[in-house]
Design an enzyme around this catalytic site. Structure first.
Site, short mmCIF file in Angstrom:
data_model
loop_
_atom_site.label_atom_id
_atom_site.label_comp_id
_atom_site.label_asym_id
_atom_site.label_seq_id
_atom_site.Cartn_x
_atom_site.Cartn_y
_atom_site.Cartn_z
N TYR A 1 62.36 -11.16 -20.37
CA TYR A 1 62.46 -10.70 -21.76
C TYR A 1 63.92 -10.46 -22.17
O TYR A 1 64.40 -10.95 -23.21
CB TYR A 1 61.64 -9.41 -21.93
CG TYR A 1 61.60 -8.88 -23.34
CD1 TYR A 1 60.68 -9.37 -24.26
CD2 TYR A 1 62.50 -7.90 -23.75
CE1 TYR A 1 60.65 -8.89 -25.56
CE2 TYR A 1 62.48 -7.42 -25.05
CZ TYR A 1 61.55 -7.91 -25.95
OH TYR A 1 61.52 -7.44 -27.23
N SER B 1 66.44 -7.81 -30.07
CA SER B 1 66.02 -6.55 -29.46
C SER B 1 67.28 -5.84 -29.01
O SER B 1 68.32 -6.48 -28.76
CB SER B 1 65.15 -6.83 -28.23
OG SER B 1 65.06 -5.68 -27.41
C1 BGC Z 1 60.59 -4.06 -26.35
C2 BGC Z 1 59.83 -2.76 -26.26
C3 BGC Z 1 60.76 -1.61 -25.91
C4 BGC Z 1 62.00 -1.59 -26.79
C5 BGC Z 1 63.02 -0.54 -26.36
C6 BGC Z 1 61.76 -3.87 -27.29
O1 BGC Z 1 62.47 -5.06 -27.44
O2 BGC Z 1 59.74 -5.11 -26.77
O3 BGC Z 1 58.81 -2.86 -25.28
O4 BGC Z 1 60.07 -0.38 -26.06
O5 BGC Z 1 62.61 -2.87 -26.78
O6 BGC Z 1 63.26 -0.55 -24.97
#
Ligand code: BGC
Length: 279
Positions: free
Chosen positions: A177, A164
């Protein structure tokens, strides 16, 4: 400002991954689903992993088989060691071997730090980080057992970790996360370094804001969309296909010399857009 405009669709060549078997975790929805479909379109047989919602997984299987390749749905919780081992065993039983692992399954359980329970912290780390480790470990055993088959691919196996932008961008209210994705980055690089001599390529894709169920609240209303687009220089929210195509390319021999890299697919979200006018 342009929002989401339907435009010309592109697709990977239909024989790019012909004769290869891919396993995509969390493939019943969102980025995993888009990736499983794109791998099928590129000629791979696909194992569609899910943990719940068998029906959705079966629909993905039906669509993939309509492309003329094989697919099966396979239930497994990626955070459970024995279930992951059973899933790889089944993949080998059904398709003979495994060539491509897309360690995609992930989740959010958001809370401000003092509201975050140990269960919320642990669950996200278990699925997003430990789950990728377990799947990678079991996949590597099969890659190693089989080795390089030159007619199929120059590599003995390919692992693509779904990371991410939050492996780089801190994210208040999402410490579990963001920490899991920071961990994915170092896990991926370390595995890439360890496994490259065996011709196993490990890389990651780091999506930005992609229109999927995980971030519905960030794009569902007009005002949320407006706020979100302020963070995306390219001025559109991503689609699962944007990520899927990056995965297909990384899995293919077109990218055979790409080892240990994170490909950001984020419309420029990691370019610190606030500094376009500030600073
Ligand atoms: C998340 C999303 C978020 C995106 C940008 C992703 O890794 O799961 O919820 O919108 O990152 O912030």
């Amino acid at each position: 400002m342009a929002s989401h405009v339907e435009t010309v669709r592109v697709a990977p060549p239909a024989d790019l991954l012909k004769g290869q078997t891919a396993l995509v975790t969390g493939a019943n929805s969102g980025i995993g689903k888009g990736t499983a479909l794109a791998l099928g379109r590129a000629g791979a047989d696909v194992v569609v992993n899910y943990v719940s919602d068998r029906e959705a997984a079966e629909q993905v299987v039906d669509e993939i088989t309509s492309y003329g390749v094989r697919a099966v749905a396979c239930e497994a919780d990626v955070s459970q060691e024995s279930q992951v081992a059973a899933m790889i065993d089944r993949t080998v039983r059904e398709f003979g071997t495994l060539d491509i692992l897309v360690a995609n399954a992930g989740m959010q359980r958001d809370a401000k730090v003092t509201d975050m329970t140990l269960a919320q912290w642990q669950k996200v780390l278990d699925v997003n980080l430990t789950g990728q480790f377990l799947c990678a470990r079991e996949a590597v055993k099969e890659f190693r057992r089989r080795g390089v088959v030159p007619e199929v691919s120059r590599a003995a196996g390919k692992i693509i970790c779904m990371s991410s932008v939050h492996q780089l961008i801190p994210w208040a209210g999402h410490v579990n996360y963001a920490t899991s994705k920071g961990g994915v980055q170092m896990m991926m690089q370390t595995l890439a370094q360890e496994l490259a001599p065996e011709k196993i390529r490990v890389n990651a894709v780091a999506p930005g804001a992609i229109r999927t169920p995980i971030n519905r609240s960030a794009w569902e209303t007009a005002s949320a969309r407006e706020d979100l687009l302020r963070l995306i220089p390219y001025d559109r929210i991503g689609d699962p296909e944007d990520i899927a195509h990056a995965v297909v390319l990384l899995a293919s021999d077109l990218m055979d010399y790409v080892v240990g890299t994170t490909l950001y697919v984020d419309g420029g979200m990691t370019l610190f857009p606030g500094f376009a006018t500030g600073g």
